[in-house]
Design a protein around this motif. Structure first.
Motif, PDB file in Angstrom:
ATOM      1  N   ALA A  35       0.872  -1.176   0.000  1.00 50.74           N
ATOM      2  CA  ALA A  35       0.000   0.000   0.000  1.00 50.74           C
ATOM      3  C   ALA A  35       0.908   1.225   0.000  1.00 50.74           C
ATOM      4  CB  ALA A  35      -0.911  -0.006   1.226  1.00 50.74           C
ATOM      5  N   ARG A  37       1.290   5.630  -1.473  1.00 47.35           N
ATOM      6  CA  ARG A  37       0.597   6.843  -1.919  1.00 47.35           C
ATOM      7  C   ARG A  37       1.452   7.509  -2.980  1.00 47.35           C
ATOM      8  NH1 ARG A  37      -4.087   8.406   0.438  1.00 47.35           N
ATOM      9  NH2 ARG A  37      -4.567   7.206   2.274  1.00 47.35           N
ATOM     10  N   ASP A  41      -2.897  10.388  -3.237  1.00 46.11           N
ATOM     11  CA  ASP A  41      -3.820   9.305  -3.583  1.00 46.11           C
ATOM     12  C   ASP A  41      -3.290   7.934  -3.190  1.00 46.11           C
ATOM     13  OD1 ASP A  41      -5.626  11.119  -4.711  1.00 46.11           O
ATOM     14  OD2 ASP A  41      -4.610  11.043  -6.655  1.00 46.11           O
ATOM     15  N   PRO A  42      -4.175   7.066  -2.675  1.00 41.21           N
ATOM     16  CA  PRO A  42      -3.763   5.712  -2.303  1.00 41.21           C
ATOM     17  C   PRO A  42      -3.690   4.797  -3.527  1.00 41.21           C
ATOM     18  CG  PRO A  42      -6.087   6.011  -1.826  1.00 41.21           C
ATOM     19  CD  PRO A  42      -5.574   7.336  -2.322  1.00 41.21           C
ATOM     20  N   TYR A  43      -2.675   3.954  -3.540  1.00 45.73           N
ATOM     21  CA  TYR A  43      -2.496   2.957  -4.595  1.00 45.73           C
ATOM     22  C   TYR A  43      -2.031   1.650  -3.972  1.00 45.73           C
ATOM     23  CZ  TYR A  43      -2.943   6.437  -8.252  1.00 45.73           C
ATOM     24  OH  TYR A  43      -3.434   7.404  -9.087  1.00 45.73           O
ATOM     25  N   ALA A  44      -2.078   0.590  -4.767  1.00 45.82           N
ATOM     26  CA  ALA A  44      -1.558  -0.709  -4.358  1.00 45.82           C
ATOM     27  C   ALA A  44      -0.665  -1.246  -5.465  1.00 45.82           C
ATOM     28  CB  ALA A  44      -2.698  -1.678  -4.083  1.00 45.82           C
ATOM     29  N   GLY A 136      -7.605   7.171  -9.810  1.00 39.81           N
ATOM     30  CA  GLY A 136      -6.635   8.025  -9.141  1.00 39.81           C
ATOM     31  C   GLY A 136      -6.738   9.453  -9.618  1.00 39.81           C
ATOM     32  N   ARG A 155      -8.232   1.121  -3.472  1.00 43.01           N
ATOM     33  CA  ARG A 155      -6.948   1.505  -4.049  1.00 43.01           C
ATOM     34  C   ARG A 155      -6.813   0.964  -5.468  1.00 43.01           C
ATOM     35  NH1 ARG A 155      -2.845   2.881  -0.281  1.00 43.01           N
ATOM     36  NH2 ARG A 155      -3.676   2.915   1.827  1.00 43.01           N
TER      37      ARG A 155
END
Length: 172
Positions: A35, A37, A41-44, A136, A155
């Motif tokens: 995980a 950012r 913005d959060p991403y995976a 995103g 995410r």
């Protein structure tokens, strides 16, 4: 049967069923994820798509017409170019990218970003794979392949191979 015996039996069933539910969830296939950012913005990222995660590596700047190229890094005696992940995903360049993932064998490439949140395992059933499904803020959707819910946060999943293809296209 009196009320206390009925309540005890119900509690016993509830207790026993909780073990049965836990046992079935232990057999669900899991996906290892990071995980992160990019910007705010959060991403995976799928752990299977990267070779390593590094922090505070020394990136040596090199002259280049490619604005996303931050420089080169030496890890375990091997050199690798390092790119700003935020800039590649159409965000403003990262102010101080502290973290870097290494991807691509046999010729590794680094992608630097500012915030690493956690490494975790999620049930594969919680992944929603698909082309261009990301939402995103600034991310170029061509590099997003599905979404995953982690701790009530949806995410988008960055497709590392797609980002690498973009780099190869810029360098040819």
């Amino acid at each position: 049967m009196n009320t206390s015996e009925g309540t005890a039996a119900a509690l016993r069933r509830l207790f026993d069923s909780s073990f049965a539910a836990a046992a079935s969830s232990m057999t669900d296939p899991l996906e290892d994820m990071l995980a992160i950012r990019v910007g705010a913005d959060p991403y995976a990222l799928r752990l299977s798509e990267i070779v390593g995660l590094h922090v505070d590596v020394k990136i040596v700047p090199v002259p280049s017409p490619v604005v996303q190229l931050l420089g080169i890094v030496s890890l375990r005696g091997r050199m690798a170019p390092v790119y700003d992940l935020a800039a590649l995903l159409q965000y403003p360049p990262a102010a101080a990218p502290r973290w870097m993932i290494l991807a691509g064998a046999p010729q590794p490439v680094g992608f630097a970003f500012e915030t690493f949140e956690e490494q975790l395992q999620v049930p594969k059933a919680s992944l929603e794979d698909g082309e261009n499904r990301g939402k995103g803020g600034g991310a170029d959707r061509q590099h997003i392949r599905g979404v995953v819910r982690i701790a009530d946060v949806l995410r988008p999943m960055i497709h590392v191979a797609s980002v690498m293809e973009l780099i190869r296209g810029n360098n040819s």
